[in-house]
Write a protein that holds these residues in place. Sequence first.
Motif, PDB file in Angstrom:
ATOM      1  N   ILE A   1       0.927  -1.121  -0.267  1.00 18.09           N
ATOM      2  CA  ILE A   1      -0.052   0.160  -0.157  1.00 18.09           C
ATOM      3  C   ILE A   1       0.716   1.354   0.148  1.00 18.09           C
ATOM      4  O   ILE A   1       0.895   2.408  -1.106  1.00 18.09           O
ATOM      5  CB  ILE A   1      -0.796   0.098   0.693  1.00 18.09           C
ATOM      6  CG1 ILE A   1      -1.957  -0.942   0.620  1.00 18.09           C
ATOM      7  CG2 ILE A   1      -1.398   2.093   1.093  1.00 18.09           C
ATOM      8  CD1 ILE A   1      -2.422  -1.582   2.358  1.00 18.09           C
ATOM      9  N   ASP A   2       1.653   1.454   0.644  1.00 14.54           N
ATOM     10  CA  ASP A   2       2.990   2.140   0.999  1.00 14.54           C
ATOM     11  C   ASP A   2       3.620   2.549  -0.323  1.00 14.54           C
ATOM     12  O   ASP A   2       3.515   3.957  -0.753  1.00 14.54           O
ATOM     13  CB  ASP A   2       3.497   2.370   1.768  1.00 14.54           C
ATOM     14  CG  ASP A   2       3.432   1.980   3.265  1.00 14.54           C
ATOM     15  OD1 ASP A   2       2.096   3.094   3.720  1.00 14.54           O
ATOM     16  OD2 ASP A   2       4.003   1.934   4.201  1.00 14.54           O
ATOM     17  N   TYR A   3       3.794   1.779  -0.909  1.00 14.82           N
ATOM     18  CA  TYR A   3       4.537   1.850  -2.794  1.00 14.82           C
ATOM     19  C   TYR A   3       3.624   1.945  -3.367  1.00 14.82           C
ATOM     20  O   TYR A   3       4.367   3.104  -4.104  1.00 14.82           O
ATOM     21  CB  TYR A   3       5.901   0.335  -2.528  1.00 14.82           C
ATOM     22  CG  TYR A   3       5.337   0.089  -3.759  1.00 14.82           C
ATOM     23  CD1 TYR A   3       7.130   1.077  -4.380  1.00 14.82           C
ATOM     24  CD2 TYR A   3       5.229  -0.061  -5.235  1.00 14.82           C
ATOM     25  CE1 TYR A   3       7.463   1.002  -5.656  1.00 14.82           C
ATOM     26  CE2 TYR A   3       5.174  -0.014  -6.664  1.00 14.82           C
ATOM     27  CZ  TYR A   3       6.726   0.443  -6.809  1.00 14.82           C
ATOM     28  OH  TYR A   3       7.113   0.470  -8.087  1.00 14.82           O
ATOM     29  N   ALA A   4       2.319   1.843  -3.879  1.00 18.10           N
ATOM     30  CA  ALA A   4       0.892   2.390  -4.499  1.00 18.10           C
ATOM     31  C   ALA A   4       0.653   3.992  -4.431  1.00 18.10           C
ATOM     32  O   ALA A   4       0.376   4.139  -5.089  1.00 18.10           O
ATOM     33  CB  ALA A   4       0.561   0.949  -4.680  1.00 18.10           C
TER      34      ALA A   4
ATOM     35  N   MET B   1      -9.888   0.612  -2.785  1.00 18.72           N
ATOM     36  CA  MET B   1      -9.882   1.480  -1.905  1.00 18.72           C
ATOM     37  C   MET B   1      -9.259   2.647  -2.612  1.00 18.72           C
ATOM     38  O   MET B   1      -8.142   2.706  -3.528  1.00 18.72           O
ATOM     39  CB  MET B   1      -9.535   1.561  -0.161  1.00 18.72           C
ATOM     40  CG  MET B   1      -7.503   1.741  -0.865  1.00 18.72           C
ATOM     41  SD  MET B   1      -6.538   0.614   1.107  1.00 18.72           S
ATOM     42  CE  MET B   1      -6.748  -1.174   0.383  1.00 18.72           C
ATOM     43  N   THR B   2      -9.792   4.243  -2.437  1.00 13.28           N
ATOM     44  CA  THR B   2      -9.407   5.592  -2.759  1.00 13.28           C
ATOM     45  C   THR B   2      -8.262   6.029  -2.234  1.00 13.28           C
ATOM     46  O   THR B   2      -7.086   4.932  -1.549  1.00 13.28           O
ATOM     47  CB  THR B   2      -9.869   6.532  -2.935  1.00 13.28           C
ATOM     48  OG1 THR B   2     -10.467   6.545  -1.628  1.00 13.28           O
ATOM     49  CG2 THR B   2     -11.431   6.347  -3.300  1.00 13.28           C
ATOM     50  N   ARG B   3      -6.973   6.946  -2.629  1.00 15.74           N
ATOM     51  CA  ARG B   3      -5.820   7.328  -1.883  1.00 15.74           C
ATOM     52  C   ARG B   3      -6.448   7.402  -0.727  1.00 15.74           C
ATOM     53  O   ARG B   3      -5.553   7.074   0.394  1.00 15.74           O
ATOM     54  CB  ARG B   3      -5.869   8.845  -3.080  1.00 15.74           C
ATOM     55  CG  ARG B   3      -4.892   8.225  -4.296  1.00 15.74           C
ATOM     56  CD  ARG B   3      -4.425   8.814  -4.525  1.00 15.74           C
ATOM     57  NE  ARG B   3      -2.770   9.807  -3.653  1.00 15.74           N
ATOM     58  CZ  ARG B   3      -1.762   9.609  -3.723  1.00 15.74           C
ATOM     59  NH1 ARG B   3      -1.167   7.938  -4.704  1.00 15.74           N
ATOM     60  NH2 ARG B   3      -0.624   9.544  -2.599  1.00 15.74           N
ATOM     61  N   ARG B   4      -7.152   8.610  -0.653  1.00 12.92           N
ATOM     62  CA  ARG B   4      -7.568   8.928   0.796  1.00 12.92           C
ATOM     63  C   ARG B   4      -8.217   7.593   1.953  1.00 12.92           C
ATOM     64  O   ARG B   4      -7.614   7.584   3.154  1.00 12.92           O
ATOM     65  CB  ARG B   4      -9.155   9.681   1.070  1.00 12.92           C
ATOM     66  CG  ARG B   4      -9.870  10.353   2.079  1.00 12.92           C
ATOM     67  CD  ARG B   4     -10.590  11.516   2.249  1.00 12.92           C
ATOM     68  NE  ARG B   4     -11.718  11.120   1.639  1.00 12.92           N
ATOM     69  CZ  ARG B   4     -12.957  11.927   1.209  1.00 12.92           C
ATOM     70  NH1 ARG B   4     -13.233  12.840   1.566  1.00 12.92           N
ATOM     71  NH2 ARG B   4     -14.099  11.316   0.755  1.00 12.92           N
ATOM     72  N   GLY B   5      -8.598   6.666   1.081  1.00 11.88           N
ATOM     73  CA  GLY B   5      -8.667   5.923   2.133  1.00 11.88           C
ATOM     74  C   GLY B   5      -7.419   4.747   2.623  1.00 11.88           C
ATOM     75  O   GLY B   5      -7.193   4.464   3.407  1.00 11.88           O
ATOM     76  N   ALA B   6      -6.529   4.598   1.525  1.00 12.57           N
ATOM     77  CA  ALA B   6      -5.398   3.539   2.137  1.00 12.57           C
ATOM     78  C   ALA B   6      -5.092   4.967   2.878  1.00 12.57           C
ATOM     79  O   ALA B   6      -4.080   4.023   3.669  1.00 12.57           O
ATOM     80  CB  ALA B   6      -5.160   4.076   0.226  1.00 12.57           C
TER      81      ALA B   6
END
Length: 229
Positions: free
Chosen positions: A75-78, A160-165
């Motif tokens: 997730i951090d990488y994406a 999930m969206t960026r905000r969700g992630a």
Amino acid sequence: MAPVSSAQVYVVIAAYNEDAVIARVVTDVRRAGYRLVVVDDGSRDATTDVARAADATVFAHPLNLGQGAALQTGIDYALAQDAEIIVTFDADGQHRVSDIVRLTAALVDEQADFALGSRFLGNAPNLPMARRLMLQAATLFTRLTTGLAITDTHNGLRAMTRRGAAAIRLRQNRMAHASEFLSQIAVSGLRYVERPVTIEYTAYSLAKGQNMRDAVLILLDLFAHRLYR
């Protein structure tokens, strides 16, 4: 949010000793046009080499930290790659790439930040009764402790969206991360929806899945975490 193109989606695949199937999973995801990252969580087999040969970006944990830690790495990488939508996807071949569109479309249609896959709204062919009961017990526990009206707690197919992630920070590194993920959605106050998906159970995936002892340990771990946090 504008309609989603596959180029905006990053698929995160956490893998542990999956060299028998990871090439097929990577190939299916890439054929659908999605970017992806495989996080090899300390495998003792050739998972990293096989995934790279299938043209995946791979991060390899030197030690096995658990699926939660591997997903957080991905997730951090994406997020660092400017992904607009992040999808978590299992490495054992249980998930269908075609279900990704259903989840990403739900984010747009429902203006949600999380779209959660549910096998109990969809299909779960060959799901053993004992495992069905285990999953339903875990779902009931999560509903009671988070207040989320969900039907499937331990489903690794999510969008999930960026905000969700950005609202997710998985700290429980073992399988309890699935319920922790939902707890953090509840705390965030962001909108979530569920969508039906298919989980295909095979002899291979069943052999790698949780047993009843694992389920009891997960529930105890979650209870202790909630009690002392």
